[in-house]
Design a protein around this motif. Structure first.
Motif, short mmCIF file in Angstrom:
data_model
loop_
_atom_site.label_atom_id
_atom_site.label_comp_id
_atom_site.label_asym_id
_atom_site.label_seq_id
_atom_site.Cartn_x
_atom_site.Cartn_y
_atom_site.Cartn_z
N LEU A 32 23.55 -50.00 -11.08
CA LEU A 32 23.68 -49.43 -9.75
C LEU A 32 23.22 -47.97 -9.73
O LEU A 32 22.53 -47.54 -8.80
N VAL A 33 23.58 -47.22 -10.75
CA VAL A 33 23.13 -45.82 -10.85
C VAL A 33 21.60 -45.78 -10.80
O VAL A 33 21.01 -44.98 -10.06
N MET A 34 20.95 -46.66 -11.56
CA MET A 34 19.50 -46.62 -11.62
C MET A 34 18.84 -46.99 -10.29
O MET A 34 17.71 -46.57 -10.03
N VAL A 68 18.37 -43.69 -8.47
CA VAL A 68 17.55 -42.67 -9.12
C VAL A 68 16.08 -42.95 -8.85
O VAL A 68 15.62 -44.08 -8.96
N GLU A 69 15.35 -41.90 -8.49
CA GLU A 69 13.91 -42.00 -8.31
C GLU A 69 13.25 -41.08 -9.33
O GLU A 69 13.71 -39.95 -9.54
N PHE A 70 12.20 -41.55 -9.96
CA PHE A 70 11.51 -40.74 -10.96
C PHE A 70 10.29 -40.08 -10.33
O PHE A 70 9.55 -40.71 -9.58
N GLU A 71 10.12 -38.80 -10.66
CA GLU A 71 9.01 -38.01 -10.16
C GLU A 71 8.36 -37.32 -11.34
O GLU A 71 9.02 -37.08 -12.36
N ILE A 72 7.09 -37.01 -11.21
CA ILE A 72 6.42 -36.24 -12.25
C ILE A 72 6.18 -34.84 -11.70
O ILE A 72 5.47 -34.67 -10.70
N LYS A 87 20.53 -39.04 -4.58
CA LYS A 87 21.23 -40.14 -3.91
C LYS A 87 22.47 -40.62 -4.66
O LYS A 87 23.20 -41.49 -4.17
N LEU A 88 22.71 -40.09 -5.86
CA LEU A 88 23.85 -40.55 -6.65
C LEU A 88 25.20 -40.44 -5.93
O LEU A 88 25.99 -41.38 -6.01
N GLU A 121 27.62 -36.87 -15.01
CA GLU A 121 27.32 -37.69 -16.18
C GLU A 121 26.15 -38.63 -15.88
O GLU A 121 25.24 -38.80 -16.70
N ALA A 122 26.16 -39.25 -14.70
CA ALA A 122 25.08 -40.17 -14.32
C ALA A 122 23.76 -39.42 -14.25
O ALA A 122 22.72 -39.93 -14.71
N ALA A 123 23.77 -38.22 -13.68
CA ALA A 123 22.54 -37.43 -13.57
C ALA A 123 22.01 -37.04 -14.96
O ALA A 123 20.80 -37.11 -15.20
#
Length: 147
Positions: free
Chosen positions: A37-39, A42-46, A63-64, A116-118
């Motif tokens: 759910l955490v993932m 999460v959005e990945f950016e470069i 968004k967490l 912790e999630a971040a």
């Protein structure tokens, strides 16, 4: 949006990093269901994709906070919070959640779990970048993200 294009191209690496990252999830306070759910939040950016030498994958975790209440609900489902993760939400379960809600938990509660999630999400992003670099795909992915 070009960000989606580059993230779509790394599905294989993501699956491999998922397997490799399982130990960190197990050592955390999150169950595997909670981590999933955490993932989703999460959005990945470069950052700086124009220069692959200094570019870096960053986990956008803004968004967490919106999913934290759902993590608590997963904890409260019989048998769900303890499936294969570490502490299953800090080990306190329902009573810990009630104490935190009343301000008696003695430690940040949702804020602490969000942090912790971040941190875990960024560790995941670092491992993902390492995987892309070791596979020789990092420059191509940066180029795609820059366009």
């Amino acid at each position: 949006m070009s960000d989606n294009d580059w993230t779509d191209r790394i599905a294989g690496e993501r699956m491999e990093v998922d397997r490799l990252f399982n130990d960190q999830v197990t050592a955390s306070s999150f169950s595997s269901q909670q981590w999933g759910l955490v993932m989703t939040a999460v959005e990945f950016e470069i950052e700086g994709p124009e220069d692959p030498e200094t570019a870096r994958i960053v986990a956008n975790t803004s968004k967490l906070p919106s999913i934290m209440p759902e993590l608590d609900r997963i904890d409260q489902q019989p048998g769900m919070g303890q499936q294969s993760g570490g502490g299953g939400g800090g080990g306190g379960g329902l009573f810990s959640g009630v104490k935190d809600a009343l301000g008696l938990g003695g430690g940040g509660g949702a804020d602490q779990r969000t942090e912790e999630a971040a941190e875990l999400a960024q560790q995941y992003a670092d491992k993902l970048q390492e995987k892309l670099e070791s596979n020789g795909r990092w420059q191509a992915i940066c180029k795609q993200a820059a366009n």
